[in-house]
Design a protein around this motif. Structure first.
Motif, PDB file in Angstrom:
ATOM      1  N   ARG A   1     -47.149  55.258  39.842  1.00  0.00           N
ATOM      2  CA  ARG A   1     -45.927  54.850  39.153  1.00  0.00           C
ATOM      3  C   ARG A   1     -46.035  53.359  38.858  1.00  0.00           C
ATOM      4  N   VAL A   2     -46.026  53.032  37.598  1.00  0.00           N
ATOM      5  CA  VAL A   2     -46.152  51.637  37.168  1.00  0.00           C
ATOM      6  C   VAL A   2     -44.759  51.100  36.866  1.00  0.00           C
ATOM      7  N   GLU A   3     -44.428  49.969  37.479  1.00  0.00           N
ATOM      8  CA  GLU A   3     -43.109  49.381  37.293  1.00  0.00           C
ATOM      9  C   GLU A   3     -43.240  47.909  36.914  1.00  0.00           C
ATOM     10  N   GLU A   4     -42.372  47.478  36.027  1.00  0.00           N
ATOM     11  CA  GLU A   4     -42.348  46.064  35.643  1.00  0.00           C
ATOM     12  C   GLU A   4     -41.619  45.272  36.722  1.00  0.00           C
ATOM     13  N   ALA A   5     -42.239  44.198  37.202  1.00  0.00           N
ATOM     14  CA  ALA A   5     -41.632  43.389  38.257  1.00  0.00           C
ATOM     15  C   ALA A   5     -42.269  42.012  38.270  1.00  0.00           C
ATOM     16  N   GLN A   6     -41.506  41.032  38.679  1.00  0.00           N
ATOM     17  CA  GLN A   6     -42.030  39.670  38.791  1.00  0.00           C
ATOM     18  C   GLN A   6     -42.941  39.533  40.010  1.00  0.00           C
ATOM     19  N   GLY A   7     -42.591  40.246  41.067  1.00  0.00           N
ATOM     20  CA  GLY A   7     -43.430  40.227  42.262  1.00  0.00           C
ATOM     21  C   GLY A   7     -44.478  41.323  42.168  1.00  0.00           C
ATOM     22  N   GLU A   8     -45.713  40.952  41.819  1.00  0.00           N
ATOM     23  CA  GLU A   8     -46.757  41.940  41.584  1.00  0.00           C
ATOM     24  C   GLU A   8     -47.359  42.442  42.896  1.00  0.00           C
ATOM     25  N   GLY A   9     -47.804  43.686  42.870  1.00  0.00           N
ATOM     26  CA  GLY A   9     -48.454  44.246  44.051  1.00  0.00           C
ATOM     27  C   GLY A   9     -48.517  45.760  43.981  1.00  0.00           C
ATOM     28  N   VAL A  10     -49.109  46.346  45.014  1.00  0.00           N
ATOM     29  CA  VAL A  10     -49.271  47.801  45.102  1.00  0.00           C
ATOM     30  C   VAL A  10     -48.696  48.275  46.428  1.00  0.00           C
TER      31      VAL A  10
ATOM     32  N   ASP B   1     -57.456  47.690  42.213  1.00  0.00           N
ATOM     33  CA  ASP B   1     -58.768  47.615  42.862  1.00  0.00           C
ATOM     34  C   ASP B   1     -58.706  46.710  44.087  1.00  0.00           C
ATOM     35  N   GLN B   2     -58.016  45.591  43.975  1.00  0.00           N
ATOM     36  CA  GLN B   2     -57.876  44.684  45.118  1.00  0.00           C
ATOM     37  C   GLN B   2     -57.175  45.384  46.282  1.00  0.00           C
ATOM     38  N   TRP B   3     -56.116  46.137  45.974  1.00  0.00           N
ATOM     39  CA  TRP B   3     -55.386  46.864  47.010  1.00  0.00           C
ATOM     40  C   TRP B   3     -56.272  47.910  47.676  1.00  0.00           C
ATOM     41  N   MET B   4     -57.023  48.660  46.866  1.00  0.00           N
ATOM     42  CA  MET B   4     -57.895  49.692  47.413  1.00  0.00           C
ATOM     43  C   MET B   4     -58.975  49.086  48.300  1.00  0.00           C
ATOM     44  N   ARG B   5     -59.504  47.956  47.919  1.00  0.00           N
ATOM     45  CA  ARG B   5     -60.548  47.306  48.725  1.00  0.00           C
ATOM     46  C   ARG B   5     -59.959  46.756  50.028  1.00  0.00           C
ATOM     47  N   GLU B   6     -58.747  46.283  49.976  1.00  0.00           N
ATOM     48  CA  GLU B   6     -58.086  45.835  51.208  1.00  0.00           C
ATOM     49  C   GLU B   6     -57.875  47.024  52.148  1.00  0.00           C
ATOM     50  N   GLN B   7     -57.479  48.163  51.576  1.00  0.00           N
ATOM     51  CA  GLN B   7     -57.297  49.362  52.383  1.00  0.00           C
ATOM     52  C   GLN B   7     -58.627  49.815  52.978  1.00  0.00           C
ATOM     53  N   ALA B   8     -59.682  49.785  52.179  1.00  0.00           N
ATOM     54  CA  ALA B   8     -61.004  50.200  52.654  1.00  0.00           C
ATOM     55  C   ALA B   8     -61.463  49.310  53.805  1.00  0.00           C
ATOM     56  N   ASN B   9     -61.300  48.004  53.662  1.00  0.00           N
ATOM     57  CA  ASN B   9     -61.693  47.083  54.723  1.00  0.00           C
ATOM     58  C   ASN B   9     -60.956  47.398  56.021  1.00  0.00           C
ATOM     59  N   GLY B  10     -59.651  47.628  55.909  1.00  0.00           N
ATOM     60  CA  GLY B  10     -58.854  47.900  57.096  1.00  0.00           C
ATOM     61  C   GLY B  10     -59.182  49.238  57.738  1.00  0.00           C
TER      62      GLY B  10
END
Length: 235
Positions: free
Chosen positions: A90-99, A124-133
């Motif tokens: 779900r893609v949402e418009e927001a000033q505070g970006e993130g996943v 991709d950044q979020w997925m890589r952070e999840q993978a690392n953890g």
């Protein structure tokens, strides 16, 4: 081999394994391994019996190819695999970006919902952070069962690979894990990590290797089967 109106081609590798094994590789070719003592007629019959599964999973693999190999637009409704489950984006418009993961959805919040490059980078950044953890957490859990064998805890390196879930880097004392493994259930990730850790004690896939693996994880074959069927990649 013919199956209906389809021609199923496969490669055969003779090696010291107990069972006839069949895998679909990322390029959608079929690879079979079997002990030299297994007759060719048995192998052909085995592949024929597996034909419905092969056809099904070739189609499935096309649907879950790595993002680098298929065109993703990162729009609401797209499906992504994460830790053994399918999630809708779900893609949402927001000033505070993130996943954020919530329920059966992955929420991707971005300032400009039409900026595909930005959406891809955030995801991709979020997925890589999840993978690392997740990979680090899984290593901590699995390593406990090997501490008494005086194996120093290796570091984890993550890379997207074409045909392997993991690799043991004995010289640098590290294990290399496929980034795509983050799509698999945690118990499958733990199997891959134990598989690679076992290589520090037994370099080759011989009887001692599999005996040690079975002693520490009696259900490893079930985990591997689930991994192959869900993500369709070869160890």
């Amino acid at each position: 081999m013919e199956y209906g109106d389809r021609l199923i081609k496969f490669t055969l590798e003779r090696k010291n394994v107990k069972n006839v094994n069949l895998h679909i590789k990322p390029d959608m070719t079929v690879a079979v391994s079997a002990n030299p003592s297994v007759p060719m007629e048995f192998i052909l019959d085995f592949v024929k019996r597996k034909a419905p599964w092969i056809v099904k999973n070739v189609h499935y693999f096309r649907d879950v190819q790595p993002d680098s190999e298929r065109k993703r637009e990162f729009v609401s409704g797209e499906s992504f695999q994460f830790l053994g489950k399918q999630y809708r984006l779900r893609v949402e418009e927001a000033q505070g970006e993130g996943v954020m993961l919530d329920g059966g959805f992955i929420y991707l919040r971005v300032k400009n919902v039409t900026d595909t490059v930005r959406k891809r980078n955030l995801f991709d950044q979020w997925m890589r952070e999840q993978a690392n953890g997740v990979f680090s957490e899984s290593l901590e859990k699995v390593y406990l069962s090997l501490q008494k064998y005086d194996i120093p805890k290796p570091e984890i390196q993550i890379r997207t690979m074409k045909a392997r879930w993991g690799s043991c880097l004995r010289d640098s004392h590290a294990i290399l894990l496929n980034f795509e493994l983050i799509k698999a259930p945690k118990y499958c990730i733990e199997y891959v990590i134990l598989h690679e850790l076992t290589h520090f004690l037994h370099k080759n896939h011989n009887e001692r290797f599999y005996g040690f693996l079975s002693a520490l994880m009696p259900d490893w074959e079930k985990r591997k089967a689930i991994l192959d069927e869900e993500i369709v990649r070869d160890l």
